[in-house]
Structure formats: C-alpha cells, structure tokens
Design a protein around this motif. Sequence first.
Motif, short mmCIF file in Angstrom:
data_model
loop_
_atom_site.label_atom_id
_atom_site.label_comp_id
_atom_site.label_asym_id
_atom_site.label_seq_id
_atom_site.Cartn_x
_atom_site.Cartn_y
_atom_site.Cartn_z
N GLY A 57 2.24 9.22 39.51
CA GLY A 57 3.11 9.71 40.48
C GLY A 57 2.70 11.23 40.84
N LEU A 58 3.64 11.91 41.51
CA LEU A 58 3.55 13.34 41.87
C LEU A 58 3.95 14.31 40.84
CD1 LEU A 58 2.60 15.39 44.01
CD2 LEU A 58 5.03 14.97 45.12
N VAL A 59 3.43 15.20 40.64
CA VAL A 59 3.98 16.36 39.70
C VAL A 59 3.13 17.59 40.46
CG1 VAL A 59 1.53 16.22 38.14
CG2 VAL A 59 4.00 16.89 37.44
N GLN A 60 3.94 18.83 39.81
CA GLN A 60 3.63 20.21 40.25
C GLN A 60 2.54 20.40 39.41
OE1 GLN A 60 7.27 22.41 40.55
NE2 GLN A 60 7.75 21.49 42.69
N PRO A 61 1.79 21.49 39.86
CA PRO A 61 0.72 22.00 38.90
C PRO A 61 1.45 22.89 37.65
CG PRO A 61 0.25 22.75 41.10
CD PRO A 61 1.57 21.91 41.18
N GLY A 62 1.01 22.31 36.64
CA GLY A 62 1.62 23.06 35.29
C GLY A 62 2.40 21.89 34.77
N GLY A 63 2.60 20.98 35.24
CA GLY A 63 3.41 19.68 35.05
C GLY A 63 2.77 18.64 33.95
N SER A 64 3.67 17.85 33.79
CA SER A 64 2.90 16.64 32.75
C SER A 64 3.19 15.26 33.28
CB SER A 64 3.65 16.88 31.12
OG SER A 64 3.21 18.07 30.70
N LEU A 65 2.50 14.34 32.94
CA LEU A 65 2.53 12.86 33.10
C LEU A 65 2.10 12.26 31.98
CD1 LEU A 65 1.68 12.23 36.76
CD2 LEU A 65 3.82 12.15 35.92
N ARG A 66 2.61 11.09 31.68
CA ARG A 66 1.85 10.06 30.55
C ARG A 66 1.60 8.70 31.39
NH1 ARG A 66 4.29 7.51 25.07
NH2 ARG A 66 5.65 6.50 26.31
N LEU A 67 0.31 8.50 31.40
CA LEU A 67 -0.14 7.15 31.87
C LEU A 67 -0.21 6.19 30.61
CD1 LEU A 67 -3.05 8.17 34.00
CD2 LEU A 67 -0.66 8.19 34.56
N SER A 68 0.11 5.00 30.96
CA SER A 68 -0.01 3.84 30.20
C SER A 68 -0.61 2.72 30.61
CB SER A 68 1.62 3.28 29.89
OG SER A 68 2.36 4.23 29.36
N CYS A 69 -1.40 2.16 29.70
CA CYS A 69 -2.45 1.06 30.11
C CYS A 69 -1.78 -0.26 29.00
CB CYS A 69 -3.80 1.33 30.07
SG CYS A 69 -4.84 -0.05 30.25
N THR A 70 -1.32 -1.30 29.76
CA THR A 70 -0.86 -2.26 28.95
C THR A 70 -1.96 -3.48 29.09
OG1 THR A 70 1.44 -1.65 28.82
CG2 THR A 70 1.11 -3.91 28.33
N ALA A 71 -2.11 -4.08 28.17
CA ALA A 71 -2.99 -5.56 28.03
C ALA A 71 -2.34 -6.61 27.90
CB ALA A 71 -4.17 -5.24 27.08
N SER A 72 -2.77 -7.54 28.29
CA SER A 72 -2.29 -9.00 28.19
C SER A 72 -3.51 -10.06 27.75
CB SER A 72 -1.34 -9.26 29.40
OG SER A 72 -2.07 -9.48 30.38
N ARG A 73 -3.13 -11.09 27.34
CA ARG A 73 -3.73 -12.16 27.10
C ARG A 73 -4.56 -11.85 25.76
NH1 ARG A 73 -6.10 -15.22 32.29
NH2 ARG A 73 -4.19 -15.37 33.51
N TYR A 74 -5.07 -10.84 25.53
CA TYR A 74 -5.69 -10.48 24.06
C TYR A 74 -5.25 -9.30 23.50
CZ TYR A 74 -9.11 -14.09 25.86
OH TYR A 74 -9.71 -15.41 26.15
N THR A 75 -5.57 -9.17 22.30
CA THR A 75 -5.11 -7.94 21.55
C THR A 75 -6.20 -6.86 21.92
OG1 THR A 75 -4.58 -6.96 19.57
CG2 THR A 75 -6.03 -8.71 19.33
N LEU A 76 -5.53 -5.52 21.79
CA LEU A 76 -6.83 -4.57 22.15
C LEU A 76 -7.04 -3.88 20.94
CD1 LEU A 76 -4.79 -1.93 24.75
CD2 LEU A 76 -6.65 -3.53 25.02
N ASN A 116 -1.11 17.24 29.98
CA ASN A 116 -0.41 18.43 30.22
C ASN A 116 -1.17 19.54 30.92
OD1 ASN A 116 1.36 17.27 28.60
ND2 ASN A 116 0.49 17.89 26.75
N SER A 117 -0.30 20.30 31.57
CA SER A 117 -1.07 21.61 32.28
C SER A 117 -1.99 21.19 33.36
CB SER A 117 -1.74 22.52 31.22
OG SER A 117 -0.92 23.01 30.24
N LEU A 118 -1.21 20.05 34.31
CA LEU A 118 -1.98 19.37 35.22
C LEU A 118 -2.28 20.52 36.45
CD1 LEU A 118 -0.14 16.23 35.16
CD2 LEU A 118 -2.62 16.44 35.01
#
Length: 127
Positions: free
Chosen positions: A10-29, A84-86
């Motif tokens: 998404g959109l975040v201001q400089p200095g802000g934070s985001l957490r990305l997720s990556c979810t797998a299907s069909r097989y275990t990671l 963090n500290s984007l």
Amino acid sequence: QLQLVESGGGLVQPGGSLRLSCTASRYTLEYYAMGWFRQAPGKEREGVSCITSSSVITYYADSVKGRFTASRDDAKNTLYLQMNSLKPGDTAVYFCAARNVEGCPPQIGGTDEYDYWGQGIQVNVSS
C-alpha cells in the motif's frame, strides 16, 4: 506446484512501516528457503532478503539492513517482511519467492536461483 500470494502492500509516508505477508498453498513452506525481491520502475528486480528453512540464517541487502526484518511462520505457511523507516527509494513491487532447497544462495542470490514466485504487490512510500 507451490503457489505464493503476497499481501499487505500500500501507500505509506516516509518513516512509516508496513508488513508484507506471503502465504503459500498446496505445499508446506517448511523445507524451502524463502526470499523477498523488489522491482522499481525501470530497474531490474533486486534481492531484499533470504531466510533459510527453520530460520537458521537470514540475509539482507545492504540497502535494507537495520530497517527490514524477514521472518517465517511455517505453522501458518507464511513468510513476512516487516519494513520500518521506509524511504521513497523503497517504492517498488515486492515479490516473495521460494527455492526448492533449504539454504539460501551466497547472500540472497539472483532471480534465477528461485523456483516459485508470487505475483507481486505494490509498495509506495510518498508524502
């Protein structure tokens, strides 16, 4: 075939934070080494991090060290990237990727060293 889906961008201001997720299907990671890559407009896809199976070792690109943290929850079949500290320079499409082996390439490696890819998710850092 392993399928990967990213979320959390998404959109975040400089200095802000985001957490990305990556979810797998069909097989275990559990037995895959997992990477995060990003691609800014007009630039090549670059490695951000690689985490081995069982989280033994995690590698980071110099540009994100101290700001980004990769982690994995194999029980949830999910990989995370806490950012963090984007900075505006972090603006890119972010991809998660999996390797058919438990270890990471020297440092993070190139795109040809990963076997499965998500579709990517946009991260915009702007005021």
